[in-house]
Design a protein around this motif. Sequence first.
Motif, PDB file in Angstrom:
ATOM      1  N   LYS A 213       0.835  -1.204   0.000  1.00 15.18           N
ATOM      2  CA  LYS A 213       0.000   0.000   0.000  1.00 15.18           C
ATOM      3  C   LYS A 213       0.870   1.255   0.000  1.00 15.18           C
ATOM      4  O   LYS A 213       0.592   2.221  -0.715  1.00 15.18           O
ATOM      5  CB  LYS A 213      -0.921   0.002   1.213  1.00 15.18           C
ATOM      6  N   ASP A 214       1.938   1.231   0.811  1.00 15.56           N
ATOM      7  CA  ASP A 214       2.830   2.388   0.885  1.00 15.56           C
ATOM      8  C   ASP A 214       3.537   2.636  -0.450  1.00 15.56           C
ATOM      9  O   ASP A 214       3.811   3.783  -0.811  1.00 15.56           O
ATOM     10  CB  ASP A 214       3.874   2.185   1.988  1.00 15.56           C
ATOM     11  N   LEU A 215       3.833   1.561  -1.179  1.00  9.99           N
ATOM     12  CA  LEU A 215       4.517   1.707  -2.461  1.00  9.99           C
ATOM     13  C   LEU A 215       3.621   2.322  -3.529  1.00  9.99           C
ATOM     14  O   LEU A 215       4.097   2.742  -4.587  1.00  9.99           O
ATOM     15  CB  LEU A 215       5.022   0.342  -2.940  1.00  9.99           C
ATOM     16  N   ARG A 216       2.314   2.397  -3.262  1.00  6.42           N
ATOM     17  CA  ARG A 216       1.377   3.043  -4.189  1.00  6.42           C
ATOM     18  C   ARG A 216       0.882   4.380  -3.646  1.00  6.42           C
ATOM     19  O   ARG A 216      -0.038   4.983  -4.213  1.00  6.42           O
ATOM     20  CB  ARG A 216       0.175   2.120  -4.454  1.00  6.42           C
ATOM     21  N   TRP A 217       1.503   4.853  -2.578  1.00 10.64           N
ATOM     22  CA  TRP A 217       1.082   6.093  -1.920  1.00 10.64           C
ATOM     23  C   TRP A 217       1.155   7.276  -2.865  1.00 10.64           C
ATOM     24  O   TRP A 217       0.280   8.150  -2.882  1.00 10.64           O
ATOM     25  CB  TRP A 217       1.964   6.333  -0.698  1.00 10.64           C
ATOM     26  N   HIS A 218       2.200   7.340  -3.687  1.00 13.83           N
ATOM     27  CA  HIS A 218       2.448   8.500  -4.551  1.00 13.83           C
ATOM     28  C   HIS A 218       1.325   8.726  -5.554  1.00 13.83           C
ATOM     29  O   HIS A 218       1.120   9.850  -6.025  1.00 13.83           O
ATOM     30  CB  HIS A 218       3.762   8.292  -5.312  1.00 13.83           C
ATOM     31  N   TYR A 219       0.596   7.668  -5.902  1.00 10.78           N
ATOM     32  CA  TYR A 219      -0.361   7.739  -6.999  1.00 10.78           C
ATOM     33  C   TYR A 219      -1.591   8.576  -6.644  1.00 10.78           C
ATOM     34  O   TYR A 219      -2.176   9.221  -7.517  1.00 10.78           O
ATOM     35  CB  TYR A 219      -0.795   6.319  -7.388  1.00 10.78           C
ATOM     36  N   SER A 220      -1.990   8.587  -5.381  1.00  9.42           N
ATOM     37  CA  SER A 220      -3.237   9.260  -4.989  1.00  9.42           C
ATOM     38  C   SER A 220      -3.048  10.299  -3.886  1.00  9.42           C
ATOM     39  O   SER A 220      -4.022  10.703  -3.255  1.00  9.42           O
ATOM     40  CB  SER A 220      -4.265   8.219  -4.537  1.00  9.42           C
ATOM     41  N   ASN A 221      -1.804  10.724  -3.652  1.00  7.24           N
ATOM     42  CA  ASN A 221      -1.558  11.677  -2.572  1.00  7.24           C
ATOM     43  C   ASN A 221      -0.802  12.913  -3.033  1.00  7.24           C
ATOM     44  O   ASN A 221      -0.018  13.498  -2.280  1.00  7.24           O
ATOM     45  CB  ASN A 221      -0.780  10.992  -1.437  1.00  7.24           C
ATOM     46  N   MET A 222      -1.045  13.325  -4.257  1.00  8.18           N
ATOM     47  CA  MET A 222      -0.416  14.550  -4.754  1.00  8.18           C
ATOM     48  C   MET A 222      -1.031  15.763  -4.064  1.00  8.18           C
ATOM     49  O   MET A 222      -2.236  15.786  -3.783  1.00  8.18           O
ATOM     50  CB  MET A 222      -0.587  14.656  -6.267  1.00  8.18           C
ATOM     51  N   SER A 223      -0.224  16.760  -3.761  1.00 13.38           N
ATOM     52  CA  SER A 223      -0.692  17.973  -3.088  1.00 13.38           C
ATOM     53  C   SER A 223      -1.706  18.705  -3.957  1.00 13.38           C
ATOM     54  O   SER A 223      -1.529  18.837  -5.166  1.00 13.38           O
ATOM     55  CB  SER A 223       0.491  18.885  -2.777  1.00 13.38           C
ATOM     56  N   ASP A 224      -2.789  19.202  -3.324  1.00 11.33           N
ATOM     57  CA  ASP A 224      -3.810  19.933  -4.077  1.00 11.33           C
ATOM     58  C   ASP A 224      -3.799  21.430  -3.784  1.00 11.33           C
ATOM     59  O   ASP A 224      -4.668  22.169  -4.252  1.00 11.33           O
ATOM     60  CB  ASP A 224      -5.199  19.362  -3.770  1.00 11.33           C
ATOM     61  N   ASP A 225      -2.818  21.879  -2.974  1.00 11.64           N
ATOM     62  CA  ASP A 225      -2.734  23.301  -2.657  1.00 11.64           C
ATOM     63  C   ASP A 225      -1.492  23.975  -3.238  1.00 11.64           C
ATOM     64  O   ASP A 225      -1.171  25.114  -2.906  1.00 11.64           O
ATOM     65  CB  ASP A 225      -2.775  23.512  -1.140  1.00 11.64           C
ATOM     66  N   GLY A 226      -0.760  23.236  -4.086  1.00  7.70           N
ATOM     67  CA  GLY A 226       0.414  23.803  -4.743  1.00  7.70           C
ATOM     68  C   GLY A 226       1.683  23.796  -3.923  1.00  7.70           C
ATOM     69  O   GLY A 226       2.718  24.274  -4.386  1.00  7.70           O
ATOM     70  N   LEU A 228       4.911  22.015  -1.977  1.00  7.57           N
ATOM     71  CA  LEU A 228       5.793  20.879  -2.215  1.00  7.57           C
ATOM     72  C   LEU A 228       6.017  20.123  -0.912  1.00  7.57           C
ATOM     73  O   LEU A 228       6.692  20.608  -0.007  1.00  7.57           O
ATOM     74  CB  LEU A 228       7.128  21.358  -2.789  1.00  7.57           C
ATOM     75  N   ARG A 229       5.432  18.935  -0.784  1.00  2.10           N
ATOM     76  CA  ARG A 229       5.590  18.107   0.412  1.00  2.10           C
ATOM     77  C   ARG A 229       6.298  16.791   0.111  1.00  2.10           C
ATOM     78  O   ARG A 229       6.765  16.117   1.008  1.00  2.10           O
ATOM     79  CB  ARG A 229       4.215  17.806   1.020  1.00  2.10           C
ATOM     80  N   HIS A 230       6.339  16.447  -1.153  1.00  6.84           N
ATOM     81  CA  HIS A 230       6.916  15.168  -1.571  1.00  6.84           C
ATOM     82  C   HIS A 230       7.387  15.334  -3.012  1.00  6.84           C
ATOM     83  O   HIS A 230       7.006  16.279  -3.701  1.00  6.84           O
ATOM     84  CB  HIS A 230       5.854  14.057  -1.455  1.00  6.84           C
ATOM     85  N   HIS A 231       8.215  14.398  -3.484  1.00 10.43           N
ATOM     86  CA  HIS A 231       8.708  14.482  -4.861  1.00 10.43           C
ATOM     87  C   HIS A 231       7.574  14.460  -5.874  1.00 10.43           C
ATOM     88  O   HIS A 231       7.711  14.992  -6.983  1.00 10.43           O
ATOM     89  CB  HIS A 231       9.659  13.314  -5.129  1.00 10.43           C
ATOM     90  N   VAL A 232       6.454  13.847  -5.508  1.00  6.63           N
ATOM     91  CA  VAL A 232       5.325  13.765  -6.432  1.00  6.63           C
ATOM     92  C   VAL A 232       4.740  15.141  -6.750  1.00  6.63           C
ATOM     93  O   VAL A 232       4.073  15.329  -7.765  1.00  6.63           O
ATOM     94  CB  VAL A 232       4.235  12.831  -5.850  1.00  6.63           C
ATOM     95  N   ASP A 233       5.005  16.133  -5.895  1.00  9.50           N
ATOM     96  CA  ASP A 233       4.501  17.489  -6.103  1.00  9.50           C
ATOM     97  C   ASP A 233       5.440  18.343  -6.940  1.00  9.50           C
ATOM     98  O   ASP A 233       5.139  19.511  -7.197  1.00  9.50           O
ATOM     99  CB  ASP A 233       4.277  18.177  -4.743  1.00  9.50           C
ATOM    100  N   SER A 234       6.569  17.791  -7.362  1.00 10.84           N
ATOM    101  CA  SER A 234       7.573  18.581  -8.073  1.00 10.84           C
ATOM    102  C   SER A 234       7.259  18.681  -9.565  1.00 10.84           C
ATOM    103  O   SER A 234       6.511  17.875 -10.130  1.00 10.84           O
ATOM    104  CB  SER A 234       8.963  17.956  -7.891  1.00 10.84           C
ATOM    105  N   VAL A 235       7.859  19.678 -10.200  1.00 12.34           N
ATOM    106  CA  VAL A 235       7.702  19.872 -11.641  1.00 12.34           C
ATOM    107  C   VAL A 235       8.329  18.714 -12.404  1.00 12.34           C
ATOM    108  O   VAL A 235       7.787  18.246 -13.411  1.00 12.34           O
ATOM    109  CB  VAL A 235       8.344  21.212 -12.068  1.00 12.34           C
ATOM    110  N   THR A 236       9.462  18.209 -11.920  1.00 13.91           N
ATOM    111  CA  THR A 236      10.162  17.115 -12.595  1.00 13.91           C
ATOM    112  C   THR A 236       9.306  15.859 -12.651  1.00 13.91           C
ATOM    113  O   THR A 236       9.301  15.139 -13.656  1.00 13.91           O
ATOM    114  CB  THR A 236      11.490  16.815 -11.872  1.00 13.91           C
ATOM    115  N   TRP A 237       8.571  15.585 -11.600  1.00  8.74           N
ATOM    116  CA  TRP A 237       7.696  14.411 -11.558  1.00  8.74           C
ATOM    117  C   TRP A 237       6.647  14.487 -12.670  1.00  8.74           C
ATOM    118  O   TRP A 237       6.404  13.512 -13.377  1.00  8.74           O
ATOM    119  CB  TRP A 237       7.029  14.327 -10.184  1.00  8.74           C
TER     120      TRP A 237
END
Length: 322
Positions: A213-226, A228-237
């Motif tokens: 479950k943790d390995l799929r965390w990035h897929y549905s936990n992107m920041s919605d307020d702009g 940057l809390r994790h790499h998934v919120d970055s422009v590079t991602w």
Amino acid sequence: MDEAYKMKSDWYHHGELKSWVEDEMKPSQWNDEIYGLFQTAEFIYEEFATKADLREIAEGEDRKEDEFLEKLADAETPLYLSCVSHSKLSAIVLLFGLKTQNDWSDKSFTDLLETLPKMLPEDNVLHTLFYEVKKFLKSFDMGYEKIHACINDCCLFRKKYKKLEKCPKCKASRWKTNMHDGEEKKGVPQKVLRYFPIIPRLKRMFRTEEMAKDLRWHYSNMSDDGKLRHHVDSVTWNQMNDKYPAFAAEERNVRLGLSTDGFNPFNIKNTRYSCWPVLLVNYNLPPDLCMKMENIMLTFLIPGPKQPGNSLDVYLEPLMRI
């Protein structure tokens, strides 16, 4: 990194496209080759796979699963019948860790293994030989592969170079030389790269329900307020998602960050020796887990005594495609 930065040199040593712009506009040569291989494999599978083949593949997978569960049950066996603090695996890992940290010889460790069972109840399951301990740990893919390397970092003696006696580029001998008579020591390499396979470790991670479950965390936990809390919120991602949409569509695909640096393992300041560990960070995990020590994977151990410098890619580029 500054967004205004532009790469001024072309990457061409390992088959990359000559133009940075062209590389952004269309898939790389490597991706085309992989895509072609997948298409060929899929065609062969559809055309020639029979029901018997599929049944054999399924039986093989079931057999592997049963073997793994048996090994897991054996590892979770209590150290002795009434022991609640240690299993067979935890006791062996703890003792092996002490051996490594204190630089015990193999003989002294075997002596310890032979002595400890005499102090424990008769129903203990502790191994009494160092060879048995190594065999037990290796059954869980906890070992590493030794790969001979050119002393000048020109190549790795694997695949098409596996049987060569000399480096195809600098002609340096693969083997050490006897200091007294000048003859080569056949079978004793001058330099050895240690590779810790990551695929078995990733498989073990996905076998655990909570970790899967943790390995799929990035897929549905992107920041919605702009923010940057994790790499998934970055422009590079997002740029990677746009460039490789098929890869991004599968939430179980693993994204890894590579980091390396040199250190002196002998803890002596006047000894110039630089050993280079290569670490992988799993960016799929939540921010409170991805940087924890137990989730960072040691993948390569590049020996010294000198740093690999600009030749580091000689080790990493071919092995990351295993």
